[in-house]
Design a protein around this motif. Structure first.
Motif, PDB file in Angstrom:
ATOM      1  N   LYS A 155       0.807  -1.217   0.000  1.00  0.00           N
ATOM      2  CA  LYS A 155       0.000   0.000   0.000  1.00  0.00           C
ATOM      3  C   LYS A 155       0.842   1.270   0.000  1.00  0.00           C
ATOM      4  N   LYS A 156       0.375   2.242  -0.785  1.00  0.00           N
ATOM      5  CA  LYS A 156       1.091   3.519  -0.902  1.00  0.00           C
ATOM      6  C   LYS A 156       0.518   4.590   0.024  1.00  0.00           C
ATOM      7  N   GLY A 157      -0.763   4.549   0.289  1.00  0.00           N
ATOM      8  CA  GLY A 157      -1.438   5.650   0.982  1.00  0.00           C
ATOM      9  C   GLY A 157      -1.389   5.550   2.496  1.00  0.00           C
ATOM     10  N   LYS A 158      -2.353   6.172   3.146  1.00  0.00           N
ATOM     11  CA  LYS A 158      -2.404   6.221   4.604  1.00  0.00           C
ATOM     12  C   LYS A 158      -3.016   4.947   5.173  1.00  0.00           C
ATOM     13  N   ILE A 159      -2.633   4.661   6.400  1.00  0.00           N
ATOM     14  CA  ILE A 159      -3.053   3.398   7.014  1.00  0.00           C
ATOM     15  C   ILE A 159      -4.559   3.330   7.247  1.00  0.00           C
ATOM     16  N   LYS A 160      -5.161   4.419   7.712  1.00  0.00           N
ATOM     17  CA  LYS A 160      -6.592   4.315   8.038  1.00  0.00           C
ATOM     18  C   LYS A 160      -7.460   4.033   6.814  1.00  0.00           C
ATOM     19  N   PRO A 161      -7.298   4.814   5.729  1.00  0.00           N
ATOM     20  CA  PRO A 161      -8.079   4.467   4.533  1.00  0.00           C
ATOM     21  C   PRO A 161      -7.796   3.047   4.040  1.00  0.00           C
ATOM     22  N   ALA A 162      -6.579   2.569   4.212  1.00  0.00           N
ATOM     23  CA  ALA A 162      -6.255   1.200   3.768  1.00  0.00           C
ATOM     24  C   ALA A 162      -7.045   0.172   4.574  1.00  0.00           C
ATOM     25  N   LEU A 163      -7.194   0.427   5.889  1.00  0.00           N
ATOM     26  CA  LEU A 163      -7.941  -0.514   6.734  1.00  0.00           C
ATOM     27  C   LEU A 163      -9.435  -0.487   6.405  1.00  0.00           C
ATOM     28  N   MET A 164      -9.904   0.682   5.934  1.00  0.00           N
ATOM     29  CA  MET A 164     -11.335   0.835   5.685  1.00  0.00           C
ATOM     30  C   MET A 164     -11.760   0.408   4.287  1.00  0.00           C
ATOM     31  N   ASP A 165     -10.791   0.170   3.413  1.00  0.00           N
ATOM     32  CA  ASP A 165     -11.118  -0.173   2.027  1.00  0.00           C
ATOM     33  C   ASP A 165     -11.563  -1.634   1.957  1.00  0.00           C
ATOM     34  N   GLN A 166     -12.834  -1.846   1.599  1.00  0.00           N
ATOM     35  CA  GLN A 166     -13.411  -3.196   1.603  1.00  0.00           C
ATOM     36  C   GLN A 166     -12.794  -4.113   0.541  1.00  0.00           C
ATOM     37  N   LYS A 167     -12.036  -3.515  -0.370  1.00  0.00           N
ATOM     38  CA  LYS A 167     -11.331  -4.343  -1.351  1.00  0.00           C
ATOM     39  C   LYS A 167     -10.074  -4.956  -0.717  1.00  0.00           C
ATOM     40  N   ASN A 168      -9.577  -4.322   0.348  1.00  0.00           N
ATOM     41  CA  ASN A 168      -8.411  -4.860   1.050  1.00  0.00           C
ATOM     42  C   ASN A 168      -8.831  -5.861   2.117  1.00  0.00           C
ATOM     43  N   ILE A 169      -9.649  -5.358   3.051  1.00  0.00           N
ATOM     44  CA  ILE A 169     -10.130  -6.140   4.189  1.00  0.00           C
ATOM     45  C   ILE A 169     -11.603  -5.799   4.319  1.00  0.00           C
ATOM     46  N   ALA A 170     -12.433  -6.785   4.586  1.00  0.00           N
ATOM     47  CA  ALA A 170     -13.872  -6.533   4.655  1.00  0.00           C
ATOM     48  C   ALA A 170     -14.348  -6.447   6.093  1.00  0.00           C
ATOM     49  N   GLY A 171     -14.998  -5.349   6.438  1.00  0.00           N
ATOM     50  CA  GLY A 171     -15.656  -5.261   7.732  1.00  0.00           C
ATOM     51  C   GLY A 171     -15.322  -4.057   8.593  1.00  0.00           C
ATOM     52  N   ILE A 172     -14.198  -3.387   8.305  1.00  0.00           N
ATOM     53  CA  ILE A 172     -13.773  -2.273   9.149  1.00  0.00           C
ATOM     54  C   ILE A 172     -14.279  -0.955   8.573  1.00  0.00           C
ATOM     55  N   GLY A 173     -14.913  -0.131   9.408  1.00  0.00           N
ATOM     56  CA  GLY A 173     -15.396   1.184   9.005  1.00  0.00           C
ATOM     57  C   GLY A 173     -14.723   2.275   9.817  1.00  0.00           C
ATOM     58  N   ASN A 174     -15.295   3.452   9.790  1.00  0.00           N
ATOM     59  CA  ASN A 174     -14.649   4.618  10.402  1.00  0.00           C
ATOM     60  C   ASN A 174     -14.428   4.467  11.908  1.00  0.00           C
ATOM     61  N   ILE A 175     -15.445   3.997  12.613  1.00  0.00           N
ATOM     62  CA  ILE A 175     -15.360   3.892  14.072  1.00  0.00           C
ATOM     63  C   ILE A 175     -14.296   2.880  14.501  1.00  0.00           C
ATOM     64  N   TYR A 176     -14.344   1.687  13.918  1.00  0.00           N
ATOM     65  CA  TYR A 176     -13.418   0.640  14.359  1.00  0.00           C
ATOM     66  C   TYR A 176     -12.016   0.824  13.803  1.00  0.00           C
ATOM     67  N   ALA A 177     -11.865   1.495  12.669  1.00  0.00           N
ATOM     68  CA  ALA A 177     -10.520   1.831  12.190  1.00  0.00           C
ATOM     69  C   ALA A 177      -9.846   2.723  13.241  1.00  0.00           C
ATOM     70  N   ASP A 178     -10.587   3.718  13.738  1.00  0.00           N
ATOM     71  CA  ASP A 178     -10.045   4.589  14.782  1.00  0.00           C
ATOM     72  C   ASP A 178      -9.691   3.786  16.035  1.00  0.00           C
ATOM     73  N   GLU A 179     -10.606   2.895  16.416  1.00  0.00           N
ATOM     74  CA  GLU A 179     -10.401   2.106  17.638  1.00  0.00           C
ATOM     75  C   GLU A 179      -9.151   1.234  17.520  1.00  0.00           C
ATOM     76  N   ILE A 180      -8.984   0.591  16.379  1.00  0.00           N
ATOM     77  CA  ILE A 180      -7.853  -0.313  16.154  1.00  0.00           C
ATOM     78  C   ILE A 180      -6.531   0.458  16.195  1.00  0.00           C
ATOM     79  N   LEU A 181      -6.498   1.616  15.529  1.00  0.00           N
ATOM     80  CA  LEU A 181      -5.255   2.394  15.490  1.00  0.00           C
ATOM     81  C   LEU A 181      -4.955   3.017  16.855  1.00  0.00           C
ATOM     82  N   TYR A 182      -6.006   3.356  17.566  1.00  0.00           N
ATOM     83  CA  TYR A 182      -5.861   3.902  18.922  1.00  0.00           C
ATOM     84  C   TYR A 182      -5.134   2.896  19.824  1.00  0.00           C
TER      85      TYR A 182
END
Length: 257
Positions: free
Chosen positions: A148-175
DNA sequence: CGATCTGTTAGTAG
DNA sequence: ACTACTAACAGATC
């Protein structure tokens, strides 16, 4: 209630309520939520639900024929099982069973989706192709992230990469990983990626165990403090908010770098 | 009143 | 092909 934990809790709820009962009536509001022709939705009549599954944010209800009912919650979906005459407000789909019980799919903002499909695997490949966030292997995750070239949070939220993570849980995971949501994925070392992988699992599993209910979640969860200026439950920092990938991101500058 | 919100998707631009 | 940003969708809430 739309990310993986909410969908999983709803799936489990349906598995315990609507299985193995003849469907005697289908009512819909129509509209953009329905992504299959109405005649396909009506194929559910006289069938029964026999199994449930989930991939990312999609919930599937297999019937006793070749068809599967697909639900996507959008920003505001929920399901309800009941037996009175009054259907819940904002119900877009009401399924009635031969025993008089009903099941409603509620979708206030109408950003969700309802379909009846015949090929689940094909549907997943087209709509949410990443491996599910709870079943992706560490090896797969590492390989994916290193590309991946871009930022970590959008990468976690992209359903083409990983399915299931949205805005709230991406924040929680990185926190809990101690990583700033705006960090370039390529700048993360092996250790950080490992930590993120483990936190994806632990945060999502914990949320499911709490019934996706914010009130029941651990006190040190960011989800309970999503407000600029809140004290960070992990240290002396103060929760901050900034926009990343076009979405509001909450984080603690003190321990997330 | 205006801003914001747990998601997706089409369009545009680089 | 990949990434980044915007608008649109629709209703509730603050």
């Amino acid at each position: 209630m739309p990310e993986l934990p909410d969908v999983e809790v709803s799936r489990s709820y349906l598995a315990h309520t609507v299985m193995h009962k003849k469907i005697t009536d289908i009512r819909t509001t129509g509209g953009r939520v329905f992504r299959s022709p109405q005649k396909d939705i009506m194929k559910l009549k006289n069938r029964s639900f026999e199994d449930t599954s989930r991939h990312g944010k999609y919930c599937f209800l297999d019937t006793d024929s070749k068809t599967t009912l697909v639900l996507h919650f959008g920003m505001t979906g929920s399901v309800n099982y009941y037996r009175d005459n009054d259907d819940p407000r904002h119900a877009v789909l009401v399924v009635t069973f031969s025993d008089g019980h009903k099941f409603a799919f509620i979708n206030i903002r109408k950003l969700g989706k309802v379909l009846v499909i015949e090929d689940k695997e094909k549907f997943i490949r087209k709509n949410s192709p990443g491996p599910d966030a709870l079943t992706i292997s560490k090896r797969e995750f590492m390989k994916m992230m290193r590309a991946k070239k871009g930022k970590i949070k959008p990468a976690l939220m992209d359903q083409k990469n990983i399915a299931g993570i949205g805005n709230i849980y991406a924040d929680e995971i990185l926190y809990h990983s101690g990583i700033d949501p705006g960090r370039k994925t390529g700048s993360l070392d092996e250790d950080s990626l490992n930590r993120i992988y483990e936190k994806i699992r632990s945060v999502l599993i914990t949320a499911v165990e709490c019934g996706a209910d914010v009130e029941k979640m651990p006190e040190n969860y960011l989800i309970k403090r999503r407000k600029k200026g809140s004290p960070c439950p992990l240290d002396k920092g103060m929760i901050n908010k900034r926009t990343i990938g076009g979405r509001s991101s909450y984080y603690c500058p003190e321990h997330q770098q």
